[in-house]
Write a protein that holds these residues in place. Structure first.
Motif, PDB file in Angstrom:
ATOM      1  N   VAL A 175       0.834  -1.200   0.000  1.00  0.00           N
ATOM      2  CA  VAL A 175       0.000   0.000   0.000  1.00  0.00           C
ATOM      3  C   VAL A 175       0.869   1.251   0.000  1.00  0.00           C
ATOM      4  O   VAL A 175       0.600   2.209  -0.730  1.00  0.00           O
ATOM      5  N   ARG A 176       1.931   1.225   0.815  1.00  0.00           N
ATOM      6  CA  ARG A 176       2.838   2.375   0.864  1.00  0.00           C
ATOM      7  C   ARG A 176       3.480   2.631  -0.506  1.00  0.00           C
ATOM      8  O   ARG A 176       3.775   3.772  -0.859  1.00  0.00           O
ATOM      9  N   GLN A 177       3.687   1.543  -1.250  1.00  0.00           N
ATOM     10  CA  GLN A 177       4.307   1.673  -2.575  1.00  0.00           C
ATOM     11  C   GLN A 177       3.268   1.893  -3.685  1.00  0.00           C
ATOM     12  O   GLN A 177       3.602   1.930  -4.861  1.00  0.00           O
ATOM     13  N   ASN A 178       2.004   1.995  -3.264  1.00  0.00           N
ATOM     14  CA  ASN A 178       0.889   2.200  -4.197  1.00  0.00           C
ATOM     15  C   ASN A 178       0.703   1.018  -5.157  1.00  0.00           C
ATOM     16  O   ASN A 178       0.204   1.170  -6.278  1.00  0.00           O
ATOM     17  N   GLU A 179       1.088  -0.194  -4.706  1.00  0.00           N
ATOM     18  CA  GLU A 179       0.880  -1.414  -5.493  1.00  0.00           C
ATOM     19  C   GLU A 179      -0.357  -2.128  -4.936  1.00  0.00           C
ATOM     20  O   GLU A 179      -0.271  -3.115  -4.216  1.00  0.00           O
ATOM     21  N   ILE A 180      -1.515  -1.587  -5.307  1.00  0.00           N
ATOM     22  CA  ILE A 180      -2.775  -1.998  -4.685  1.00  0.00           C
ATOM     23  C   ILE A 180      -3.144  -3.448  -4.999  1.00  0.00           C
ATOM     24  O   ILE A 180      -3.611  -4.186  -4.126  1.00  0.00           O
ATOM     25  N   ARG A 181      -2.933  -3.893  -6.237  1.00  0.00           N
ATOM     26  CA  ARG A 181      -3.313  -5.268  -6.586  1.00  0.00           C
ATOM     27  C   ARG A 181      -2.505  -6.280  -5.771  1.00  0.00           C
ATOM     28  O   ARG A 181      -3.032  -7.292  -5.308  1.00  0.00           O
ATOM     29  N   LYS A 182      -1.221  -5.986  -5.565  1.00  0.00           N
ATOM     30  CA  LYS A 182      -0.386  -6.873  -4.754  1.00  0.00           C
ATOM     31  C   LYS A 182      -0.844  -6.857  -3.294  1.00  0.00           C
ATOM     32  O   LYS A 182      -0.830  -7.886  -2.614  1.00  0.00           O
ATOM     33  N   ALA A 183      -1.240  -5.687  -2.823  1.00  0.00           N
ATOM     34  CA  ALA A 183      -1.726  -5.578  -1.444  1.00  0.00           C
ATOM     35  C   ALA A 183      -3.001  -6.399  -1.264  1.00  0.00           C
ATOM     36  O   ALA A 183      -3.163  -7.109  -0.260  1.00  0.00           O
ATOM     37  N   ILE A 184      -3.897  -6.312  -2.237  1.00  0.00           N
ATOM     38  CA  ILE A 184      -5.150  -7.082  -2.177  1.00  0.00           C
ATOM     39  C   ILE A 184      -4.846  -8.581  -2.125  1.00  0.00           C
ATOM     40  O   ILE A 184      -5.436  -9.324  -1.341  1.00  0.00           O
ATOM     41  N   HIS A 185      -3.907  -9.016  -2.959  1.00  0.00           N
ATOM     42  CA  HIS A 185      -3.531 -10.437  -2.973  1.00  0.00           C
ATOM     43  C   HIS A 185      -2.966 -10.871  -1.618  1.00  0.00           C
ATOM     44  O   HIS A 185      -3.298 -11.946  -1.109  1.00  0.00           O
ATOM     45  N   ALA A 186      -2.139 -10.008  -1.027  1.00  0.00           N
ATOM     46  CA  ALA A 186      -1.547 -10.337   0.277  1.00  0.00           C
ATOM     47  C   ALA A 186      -2.621 -10.451   1.347  1.00  0.00           C
ATOM     48  O   ALA A 186      -2.575 -11.346   2.204  1.00  0.00           O
ATOM     49  N   TYR A 187      -3.607  -9.573   1.318  1.00  0.00           N
ATOM     50  CA  TYR A 187      -4.701  -9.662   2.292  1.00  0.00           C
ATOM     51  C   TYR A 187      -5.541 -10.921   2.061  1.00  0.00           C
ATOM     52  O   TYR A 187      -6.051 -11.520   3.011  1.00  0.00           O
ATOM     53  N   HIS A 188      -5.699 -11.304   0.805  1.00  0.00           N
ATOM     54  CA  HIS A 188      -6.404 -12.565   0.507  1.00  0.00           C
ATOM     55  C   HIS A 188      -5.651 -13.744   1.142  1.00  0.00           C
ATOM     56  O   HIS A 188      -6.269 -14.652   1.718  1.00  0.00           O
ATOM     57  N   LEU A 189      -4.323 -13.742   1.026  1.00  0.00           N
ATOM     58  CA  LEU A 189      -3.514 -14.814   1.609  1.00  0.00           C
ATOM     59  C   LEU A 189      -3.646 -14.830   3.138  1.00  0.00           C
ATOM     60  O   LEU A 189      -3.748 -15.899   3.750  1.00  0.00           O
ATOM     61  N   ALA A 190      -3.664 -13.641   3.740  1.00  0.00           N
ATOM     62  CA  ALA A 190      -3.827 -13.553   5.196  1.00  0.00           C
ATOM     63  C   ALA A 190      -5.187 -14.104   5.614  1.00  0.00           C
ATOM     64  O   ALA A 190      -5.307 -14.834   6.608  1.00  0.00           O
ATOM     65  N   PRO A 201     -13.160 -17.527  17.270  1.00  0.00           N
ATOM     66  CA  PRO A 201     -13.867 -16.265  17.006  1.00  0.00           C
ATOM     67  C   PRO A 201     -12.930 -15.116  16.650  1.00  0.00           C
ATOM     68  O   PRO A 201     -13.293 -14.239  15.865  1.00  0.00           O
ATOM     69  N   LEU A 202     -11.725 -15.091  17.215  1.00  0.00           N
ATOM     70  CA  LEU A 202     -10.763 -14.047  16.855  1.00  0.00           C
ATOM     71  C   LEU A 202     -10.382 -14.148  15.387  1.00  0.00           C
ATOM     72  O   LEU A 202     -10.281 -13.142  14.685  1.00  0.00           O
ATOM     73  N   ALA A 203     -10.157 -15.372  14.927  1.00  0.00           N
ATOM     74  CA  ALA A 203      -9.770 -15.581  13.536  1.00  0.00           C
ATOM     75  C   ALA A 203     -10.872 -15.122  12.592  1.00  0.00           C
ATOM     76  O   ALA A 203     -10.615 -14.458  11.579  1.00  0.00           O
ATOM     77  N   MET A 204     -12.117 -15.461  12.915  1.00  0.00           N
ATOM     78  CA  MET A 204     -13.227 -15.083  12.059  1.00  0.00           C
ATOM     79  C   MET A 204     -13.447 -13.574  12.045  1.00  0.00           C
ATOM     80  O   MET A 204     -13.809 -12.996  11.025  1.00  0.00           O
ATOM     81  N   LYS A 205     -13.217 -12.931  13.183  1.00  0.00           N
ATOM     82  CA  LYS A 205     -13.310 -11.470  13.224  1.00  0.00           C
ATOM     83  C   LYS A 205     -12.260 -10.853  12.303  1.00  0.00           C
ATOM     84  O   LYS A 205     -12.535  -9.893  11.573  1.00  0.00           O
ATOM     85  N   ALA A 206     -11.053 -11.409  12.339  1.00  0.00           N
ATOM     86  CA  ALA A 206      -9.973 -10.891  11.495  1.00  0.00           C
ATOM     87  C   ALA A 206     -10.286 -11.118  10.014  1.00  0.00           C
ATOM     88  O   ALA A 206     -10.032 -10.244   9.180  1.00  0.00           O
ATOM     89  N   VAL A 207     -10.829 -12.288   9.672  1.00  0.00           N
ATOM     90  CA  VAL A 207     -11.173 -12.588   8.280  1.00  0.00           C
ATOM     91  C   VAL A 207     -12.181 -11.565   7.754  1.00  0.00           C
ATOM     92  O   VAL A 207     -12.057 -11.061   6.625  1.00  0.00           O
ATOM     93  N   LYS A 208     -13.184 -11.239   8.574  1.00  0.00           N
ATOM     94  CA  LYS A 208     -14.173 -10.234   8.167  1.00  0.00           C
ATOM     95  C   LYS A 208     -13.509  -8.874   7.939  1.00  0.00           C
ATOM     96  O   LYS A 208     -13.840  -8.154   6.998  1.00  0.00           O
ATOM     97  N   SER A 209     -12.562  -8.539   8.810  1.00  0.00           N
ATOM     98  CA  SER A 209     -11.855  -7.266   8.667  1.00  0.00           C
ATOM     99  C   SER A 209     -11.012  -7.242   7.401  1.00  0.00           C
ATOM    100  O   SER A 209     -10.930  -6.218   6.711  1.00  0.00           O
ATOM    101  N   LYS A 215     -12.093  -4.751   0.104  1.00  0.00           N
ATOM    102  CA  LYS A 215     -13.088  -3.940  -0.613  1.00  0.00           C
ATOM    103  C   LYS A 215     -12.652  -2.480  -0.680  1.00  0.00           C
ATOM    104  O   LYS A 215     -12.822  -1.814  -1.709  1.00  0.00           O
ATOM    105  N   GLU A 216     -12.078  -1.969   0.435  1.00  0.00           N
ATOM    106  CA  GLU A 216     -11.575  -0.589   0.448  1.00  0.00           C
ATOM    107  C   GLU A 216     -10.504  -0.402  -0.626  1.00  0.00           C
ATOM    108  O   GLU A 216     -10.509   0.589  -1.371  1.00  0.00           O
ATOM    109  N   LEU A 217      -9.597  -1.363  -0.687  1.00  0.00           N
ATOM    110  CA  LEU A 217      -8.491  -1.259  -1.648  1.00  0.00           C
ATOM    111  C   LEU A 217      -8.974  -1.423  -3.083  1.00  0.00           C
ATOM    112  O   LEU A 217      -8.441  -0.788  -3.999  1.00  0.00           O
ATOM    113  N   GLU A 218      -9.985  -2.275  -3.280  1.00  0.00           N
ATOM    114  CA  GLU A 218     -10.524  -2.454  -4.628  1.00  0.00           C
ATOM    115  C   GLU A 218     -11.149  -1.161  -5.141  1.00  0.00           C
ATOM    116  O   GLU A 218     -11.023  -0.814  -6.313  1.00  0.00           O
ATOM    117  N   VAL A 219     -11.823  -0.448  -4.221  1.00  0.00           N
ATOM    118  CA  VAL A 219     -12.409   0.847  -4.597  1.00  0.00           C
ATOM    119  C   VAL A 219     -11.297   1.828  -4.959  1.00  0.00           C
ATOM    120  O   VAL A 219     -11.381   2.556  -5.959  1.00  0.00           O
TER     121      VAL A 219
END
Length: 257
Positions: A175-190, A201-209, A215-219
């Motif tokens: 994100v800092r490097q403005n490489e949004i598609r790579k950032a989205i992929h990394a969040y998908h992996l997380a 429940p902690l894991a599921m809360k994080a997945v929702k986040s 979605k924010e990055l896709e916009v």
């Protein structure tokens, strides 16, 4: 001396020699067994101490810390019984002091950023060793089934979180490097990593986040917005920094479910 006397004398000598040899062998076996037990308990103490010292602070719960202290105390008690030539009394004092700090909530451990594959792998190995130790304590009857199940489930979740930590770090860097598609992929992996702990429940809360962040990055990517301040503005990133050492998050988790 007549022949019978000589035979009896020789037989007595042989018998005594055999008894001496057997006794010596028994003493040697006992010595070797004692050394083996001392080495095993010393290794057990040092392994527990290492895990307590090297696992990142944000991964620990009071229960996990106390389990490691329990293993250290058990090792010290056995070493005392075996009269080991080791600084056992110092180890016991240190363990008791640390136990008191944990129970009084004075044991604050520094969080560690998982910012490289090497660090992620190392922490994963530590957590796997912790898993094996808790499992061994259960099998030997030193902790009950409920305690073992609760903590083993949590440690397994931590293994997945270690990988997620690395992906989140990489995503924020993208994100800092403005490489949004790579950032989205990394969040998908997380999200995929923490999705392996669906019963937490902690894991599921994080997945929702993560999904919200994606979605924010896709916009941003679609609209071509400037992302210079995107990381600091992200609620997810602020929450993730205190994901495990924030009491409010921990209160929402029930690892017995």
């Amino acid at each position: 001396m007549d022949t019978i006397t000589i035979v009896l004398l020789l037989a007595a000598i042989v018998t005594v020699s055999i008894v001496i040899i057997i006794f010596s062998q028994m003493r040697e076996r006992a010595r070797i067994e004692r050394v083996r037990k001392i080495t095993a308990q010393e290794d057990g103490y040092k392994r527990a101490h290492r895990l307590l010292s090297e696992i990142p602070g944000q991964y620990f719960t009071a229960d996990l810390k106390l389990l490691l202290i329990k293993r250290m105390e058990e090792a010290c008690a056995e070493l005392t019984r075996l009269k080991a030539d080791l600084p056992v009394s110092n180890w016991q004092e240190s363990a008791l002091e640390l136990k008191t700090e944990i129970m009084e909530k004075r044991d604050a451990r520094t969080p560690v950023k998982i910012d490289s594959p090497e660090k992620s792998t190392y922490v994963k190995e530590l957590l796997q060793n912790l898993f094996k130790m808790v499992e061994a304590m259960h099998k030997s009857g030193r902790i009950d089934t409920a305690t073992a199940k609760k903590n083993l489930k949590y440690v397994l979740f931590l293994v997945h979180k270690t990988h997620a930590d690395l992906h989140v770090f990489q995503a924020r860097d993208y994100v800092r490097q403005n490489e949004i598609r790579k950032a989205i992929h990394a969040y998908h992996l997380a999200s995929t990593e923490l999705g392996k702990s669906r019963d937490n429940p902690l894991a599921m809360k994080a997945v929702k986040s993560f999904r919200t962040r994606i979605k924010e990055l896709e916009v941003m990517d679609t609209e071509g917005k400037d992302t210079a301040n995107a990381e600091s503005q992200s609620k997810l990133d602020r929450e993730w920094d205190t994901f495990l050492h924030d009491d409010e998050w921990k209160k929402k988790a029930d690892y017995d479910d």
